[in-house]
Design an enzyme around this catalytic site. Structure first.
Site, PDB file in Angstrom:
ATOM      1  N   SER A 150       0.940  -1.255  -0.009  1.00 21.09           N
ATOM      2  CA  SER A 150       0.169   0.108  -0.148  1.00 21.09           C
ATOM      3  C   SER A 150       0.966   1.198   0.104  1.00 21.09           C
ATOM      4  O   SER A 150       2.010   1.356   0.590  1.00 21.09           O
ATOM      5  CB  SER A 150      -0.669   0.054   1.339  1.00 21.09           C
ATOM      6  OG  SER A 150      -1.672   1.274   1.628  1.00 21.09           O
TER       7      SER A 150
ATOM      8  N   LYS B 117       2.003  -3.678   6.721  1.00 20.94           N
ATOM      9  CA  LYS B 117       2.387  -3.730   5.157  1.00 20.94           C
ATOM     10  C   LYS B 117       3.946  -3.529   4.977  1.00 20.94           C
ATOM     11  O   LYS B 117       4.823  -4.193   4.424  1.00 20.94           O
ATOM     12  CB  LYS B 117       1.906  -2.696   4.639  1.00 20.94           C
ATOM     13  CG  LYS B 117       0.281  -3.003   4.324  1.00 20.94           C
ATOM     14  CD  LYS B 117      -0.003  -4.187   3.614  1.00 20.94           C
ATOM     15  CE  LYS B 117      -1.600  -4.432   3.581  1.00 20.94           C
ATOM     16  NZ  LYS B 117      -1.533  -5.871   2.920  1.00 20.94           N
TER      17      LYS B 117
ATOM     18  N   TYR C 110      -1.732  -0.988  10.954  1.00 21.17           N
ATOM     19  CA  TYR C 110      -2.126  -1.490   9.628  1.00 21.17           C
ATOM     20  C   TYR C 110      -0.863  -1.458   8.636  1.00 21.17           C
ATOM     21  O   TYR C 110      -0.465  -2.189   7.900  1.00 21.17           O
ATOM     22  CB  TYR C 110      -3.453  -1.085   9.142  1.00 21.17           C
ATOM     23  CG  TYR C 110      -3.674  -1.164   7.493  1.00 21.17           C
ATOM     24  CD1 TYR C 110      -3.741  -2.529   7.170  1.00 21.17           C
ATOM     25  CD2 TYR C 110      -3.342  -0.207   6.820  1.00 21.17           C
ATOM     26  CE1 TYR C 110      -3.942  -2.705   5.819  1.00 21.17           C
ATOM     27  CE2 TYR C 110      -3.471  -0.557   5.340  1.00 21.17           C
ATOM     28  CZ  TYR C 110      -3.757  -1.742   4.768  1.00 21.17           C
ATOM     29  OH  TYR C 110      -3.744  -1.825   3.454  1.00 21.17           O
TER      30      TYR C 110
HETATM   31  P1  NAD Z   1     -10.967  -7.091   1.512  1.00 22.55           P
HETATM   32  O1  NAD Z   1     -11.122  -7.302   3.007  1.00 22.55           O
HETATM   33  O2  NAD Z   1     -12.228  -6.723   0.833  1.00 22.55           O
HETATM   34  O3  NAD Z   1     -10.334  -8.372   0.989  1.00 22.55           O
HETATM   35  C1  NAD Z   1      -9.432  -9.206   2.106  1.00 22.55           C
HETATM   36  C2  NAD Z   1     -10.113 -10.828   2.055  1.00 22.55           C
HETATM   37  O4  NAD Z   1      -9.358 -11.390   2.605  1.00 22.55           O
HETATM   38  C3  NAD Z   1     -11.552 -10.824   2.434  1.00 22.55           C
HETATM   39  O5  NAD Z   1     -12.287 -11.595   1.664  1.00 22.55           O
HETATM   40  C4  NAD Z   1     -11.212 -11.528   3.695  1.00 22.55           C
HETATM   41  O6  NAD Z   1     -12.155 -12.486   4.344  1.00 22.55           O
HETATM   42  C5  NAD Z   1      -9.886 -12.222   3.801  1.00 22.55           C
HETATM   43  N1  NAD Z   1      -9.005 -12.379   4.875  1.00 22.55           N
HETATM   44  C6  NAD Z   1      -8.777 -11.790   5.813  1.00 22.55           C
HETATM   45  N2  NAD Z   1      -8.128 -12.305   6.865  1.00 22.55           N
HETATM   46  C7  NAD Z   1      -7.945 -13.618   6.317  1.00 22.55           C
HETATM   47  C8  NAD Z   1      -7.254 -14.831   6.814  1.00 22.55           C
HETATM   48  N3  NAD Z   1      -6.666 -14.940   7.850  1.00 22.55           N
HETATM   49  N4  NAD Z   1      -7.313 -15.929   6.157  1.00 22.55           N
HETATM   50  C9  NAD Z   1      -7.963 -15.894   4.942  1.00 22.55           C
HETATM   51  N5  NAD Z   1      -8.654 -14.785   4.448  1.00 22.55           N
HETATM   52  C10 NAD Z   1      -8.473 -13.780   5.052  1.00 22.55           C
HETATM   53  O7  NAD Z   1      -9.705  -5.988   1.165  1.00 22.55           O
HETATM   54  P2  NAD Z   1      -9.574  -5.421  -0.100  1.00 22.55           P
HETATM   55  O8  NAD Z   1      -9.830  -4.120  -0.263  1.00 22.55           O
HETATM   56  O9  NAD Z   1      -9.799  -6.324  -1.137  1.00 22.55           O
HETATM   57  O10 NAD Z   1      -7.760  -5.440   0.142  1.00 22.55           O
HETATM   58  C11 NAD Z   1      -7.078  -6.579  -0.264  1.00 22.55           C
HETATM   59  C12 NAD Z   1      -5.545  -6.286   0.069  1.00 22.55           C
HETATM   60  O11 NAD Z   1      -5.209  -5.229  -0.530  1.00 22.55           O
HETATM   61  C13 NAD Z   1      -5.448  -6.399   1.655  1.00 22.55           C
HETATM   62  O12 NAD Z   1      -4.081  -6.886   1.934  1.00 22.55           O
HETATM   63  C14 NAD Z   1      -5.368  -4.662   1.742  1.00 22.55           C
HETATM   64  O13 NAD Z   1      -4.699  -4.392   2.895  1.00 22.55           O
HETATM   65  C15 NAD Z   1      -4.476  -4.378   0.589  1.00 22.55           C
HETATM   66  N6  NAD Z   1      -4.903  -2.830   0.143  1.00 22.55           N
HETATM   67  C16 NAD Z   1      -6.418  -2.354  -0.021  1.00 22.55           C
HETATM   68  C17 NAD Z   1      -6.414  -1.145  -0.152  1.00 22.55           C
HETATM   69  C18 NAD Z   1      -7.954  -0.542  -0.181  1.00 22.55           C
HETATM   70  O14 NAD Z   1      -7.996   0.686   0.018  1.00 22.55           O
HETATM   71  N7  NAD Z   1      -8.794  -1.295  -0.387  1.00 22.55           N
HETATM   72  C19 NAD Z   1      -5.361  -0.237  -0.246  1.00 22.55           C
HETATM   73  C20 NAD Z   1      -3.949  -0.803  -0.130  1.00 22.55           C
HETATM   74  C21 NAD Z   1      -3.889  -2.160   0.324  1.00 22.55           C
HETATM   75  N1  UFG Z   2     -12.420  11.398   3.843  1.00 27.23           N
HETATM   76  C1  UFG Z   2     -13.383  12.061   4.309  1.00 27.23           C
HETATM   77  N2  UFG Z   2     -14.537  11.676   4.893  1.00 27.23           N
HETATM   78  C2  UFG Z   2     -14.581  10.415   5.037  1.00 27.23           C
HETATM   79  C3  UFG Z   2     -13.567   9.465   4.483  1.00 27.23           C
HETATM   80  C4  UFG Z   2     -12.495   9.928   4.045  1.00 27.23           C
HETATM   81  O1  UFG Z   2     -13.100  13.406   4.263  1.00 27.23           O
HETATM   82  O2  UFG Z   2     -15.732   9.819   5.567  1.00 27.23           O
HETATM   83  C5  UFG Z   2     -11.154  11.842   3.188  1.00 27.23           C
HETATM   84  C6  UFG Z   2      -9.686  11.423   3.885  1.00 27.23           C
HETATM   85  O3  UFG Z   2      -9.504  12.474   4.951  1.00 27.23           O
HETATM   86  C7  UFG Z   2      -8.763  11.424   2.956  1.00 27.23           C
HETATM   87  C8  UFG Z   2      -9.683  10.963   1.642  1.00 27.23           C
HETATM   88  O4  UFG Z   2     -11.130  11.146   2.145  1.00 27.23           O
HETATM   89  O5  UFG Z   2      -8.392  12.820   2.515  1.00 27.23           O
HETATM   90  C9  UFG Z   2      -9.501   9.511   1.196  1.00 27.23           C
HETATM   91  O6  UFG Z   2      -9.657   8.881   2.669  1.00 27.23           O
HETATM   92  P1  UFG Z   2      -9.746   7.236   2.436  1.00 27.23           P
HETATM   93  O7  UFG Z   2     -10.069   6.897   3.904  1.00 27.23           O
HETATM   94  O8  UFG Z   2     -10.943   6.895   1.719  1.00 27.23           O
HETATM   95  O9  UFG Z   2      -8.532   6.664   1.942  1.00 27.23           O
HETATM   96  P2  UFG Z   2      -6.824   7.106   2.724  1.00 27.23           P
HETATM   97  O10 UFG Z   2      -6.247   7.708   1.719  1.00 27.23           O
HETATM   98  O11 UFG Z   2      -7.032   7.554   4.151  1.00 27.23           O
HETATM   99  O12 UFG Z   2      -6.428   5.585   2.836  1.00 27.23           O
HETATM  100  C10 UFG Z   2      -6.460   4.554   1.753  1.00 27.23           C
HETATM  101  C11 UFG Z   2      -6.753   3.027   2.596  1.00 27.23           C
HETATM  102  C12 UFG Z   2      -5.401   2.644   3.290  1.00 27.23           C
HETATM  103  C13 UFG Z   2      -4.370   2.647   2.342  1.00 27.23           C
HETATM  104  C14 UFG Z   2      -3.946   4.132   1.617  1.00 27.23           C
HETATM  105  C15 UFG Z   2      -3.041   4.318   0.503  1.00 27.23           C
HETATM  106  O13 UFG Z   2      -7.788   3.090   3.469  1.00 27.23           O
HETATM  107  O14 UFG Z   2      -5.714   1.246   3.587  1.00 27.23           O
HETATM  108  O15 UFG Z   2      -5.386   4.746   1.049  1.00 27.23           O
HETATM  109  O16 UFG Z   2      -3.321   3.035  -0.180  1.00 27.23           O
HETATM  110  F1  UFG Z   2      -3.193   2.320   2.870  1.00 27.23           F
END
Ligand code: NAD
Ligand code: UFG
Length: 340
Positions: free
Chosen positions: A126, A155, A151
């Site tokens: 991330s 990562k 979190y």
């Molecule tokens: P998500 O929660 O939709 O998907 C993660 C999946 O992993 C879920 O289906 C959950 O049931 C499964 N899981 C969790 N713990 C587990 C375990 N112990 N064993 C088996 N399965 C397990 O999340 P996502 O948004 O699809 O994110 C996927 C990956 O990308 C994550 O590692 C997350 O940290 C990373 N990521 C997400 C974002 C974002 O904004 N969505 C940004 C950066 C990185």
């Molecule tokens: N924000 C609001 N109101 C809300 C939610 C968010 O104003 O209710 C704003 C935040 O302050 C930020 C922007 O919207 O300026 C985006 O916020 P998000 O929570 O959607 O995303 P972040 O950038 O904070 O974080 C996300 C994921 C993290 C990941 C990161 C970088 O949640 O897991 O992007 O990939 F690490």
């Protein structure tokens, strides 16, 4: 011969979209998920889109024997590792739970890969690993950390563990993908993001205001040094992100060692710009209130995408309007998530 990819967390948001693209690119897919944050019904949705029902194991990555069974029963060529917990705020109140799942679970997986000689890995990292970056756009060679929550630290630690593993076991080929802000949904409206409880992230929150589940959007701060004072992020369509994984898998197959690549669009949008784009997509006014900054948030975060173009031959193609339209389609077609 077709290659087989194990997708951990494959019924989740990004995982399910990646499975669709993998199948459409000609791969066999095996999904492993404990269904903590997703539903088995996603499998049928993947089948509806692709015509293929992926093989599924309801297994926890913390269960070493369960993992071993999956690796013994399938000839795997690579792993894409999405499984993990991802709620930033929750990780602050439950650090041990987060480290247990995201670190101990991942160690189990890497250990099992080594034992079964499956050496190709794509890891979901991330942009959070950059902490508060010195400048934008963010390049892969920027300093990492300090992170602002467990979190993010999980990562960063995974990246370090994998760098150490790559040094010790040179036959591994590892690609660390640093995602920026994934939003949107598959164009079919069949799969998308289903937040658990009150959404933490901007897009699912706005979508729930649009559908009438929440009264208004709280905009976290309007005094950042950005053009309109609200936070700026690099929002990327989840299908573009999924396609980036196909390129990353191909890259992993052609080399050894470890490399980190940003997956973003290279463009930053403010909270208010996103609100406006979503209003246009759904045809409704999104009520909002400016409130205090959210602790730990940074002003601006967007990717330098040069390396992704150079090493993966990939760049994002969907614009912000398409991202919002696809989010809205999924939200309005699935007001109660994916449960059938
Ligand atoms: P998500 O929660 O939709 O998907 C993660 C999946 O992993 C879920 O289906 C959950 O049931 C499964 N899981 C969790 N713990 C587990 C375990 N112990 N064993 C088996 N399965 C397990 O999340 P996502 O948004 O699809 O994110 C996927 C990956 O990308 C994550 O590692 C997350 O940290 C990373 N990521 C997400 C974002 C974002 O904004 N969505 C940004 C950066 C990185
Ligand atoms: N924000 C609001 N109101 C809300 C939610 C968010 O104003 O209710 C704003 C935040 O302050 C930020 C922007 O919207 O300026 C985006 O916020 P998000 O929570 O959607 O995303 P972040 O950038 O904070 O974080 C996300 C994921 C993290 C990941 C990161 C970088 O949640 O897991 O992007 O990939 F690490």
């Amino acid at each position: 011969m077709k290659k087989t990819i194990l997708v951990t967390g494959g019924t989740g948001y990004i995982g399910s979209h990646t499975c669709v693209e993998l199948i459409q690119a000609g791969y066999d897919v095996v999904i492993l998920d404990n269904l903590y944050n997703s539903s088995k019904a996603v499998l049928k949705r993947i089948e509806t889109i692709t015509g293929v029902l992926p093989k599924f194991y309801e297994t926890d990555i913390l269960d070493a024997e369960g993992l071993d069974q999956v690796f013994s029963e399938n000839h795997l060529d690579a792993v894409i590792h999405f499984a993990g917990y991802k709620a930033v705020g929750e990780s602050v109140s439950k650090p041990l739970t987060y480290y247990q799942n995201n670190i101990a679970g991942s160690l189990n997986l890497y250990e099992t890969m080594k034992r079964h000689q499956v050496y190709n890995l794509v890891f979901s990292s991330s942009a959070t690993v950059y902490g508060d970056p010195a400048s934008v756009p963010i390049r892969e060679d920027f300093l990492l950390g300090p992170t602002t929550n467990p979190y993010g630290t999980s990562k960063l630690y995974n990246e370090q563990i994998l760098r150490d593993l790559s040094k010790a076991e040179p036959e591994f080929s590892i690609v660390l993908l640093r995602y920026f802000n994934p939003i949107g949904a598959h164009h079919s409206g069949l799969i998308g993001e289903v937040p658990n409880g009150i959404p933490n992230n901007l897009l699912p929150y706005i979508a729930q205001v649009a559908i009438g589940k929440r009264d208004y959007l709280s905009v976290f701060g309007s005094d950042y040094s950005t053009p309109d004072g609200t936070g700026v992020r690099d929002y990327i369509h989840v299908v573009d992100l999924a396609l980036g994984h196909i390129k990353a898998i191909e890259y992993a197959f052609g080399r050894k060692g470890i490399d980190a690549v940003n997956l973003g669009t290279g463009h930053g949008y403010s909270v208010l710009q996103i609100k406006d784009a979503f209003q246009k997509a759904c045809g409704k006014k999104i009520a909002f209130k400016i409130v205090d900054r959210r602790p730990g948030d940074i002003a601006e975060c967007y990717a330098d995408t040069t390396k992704a173009k150079e090493v993966l031959g990939w760049s994002a193609k969907y614009d912000i309007d398409t991202m919002c339209q696809d989010s809205w389609r999924f939200q309005s077609q699935n007001p109660d998530g994916i449960n059938d």
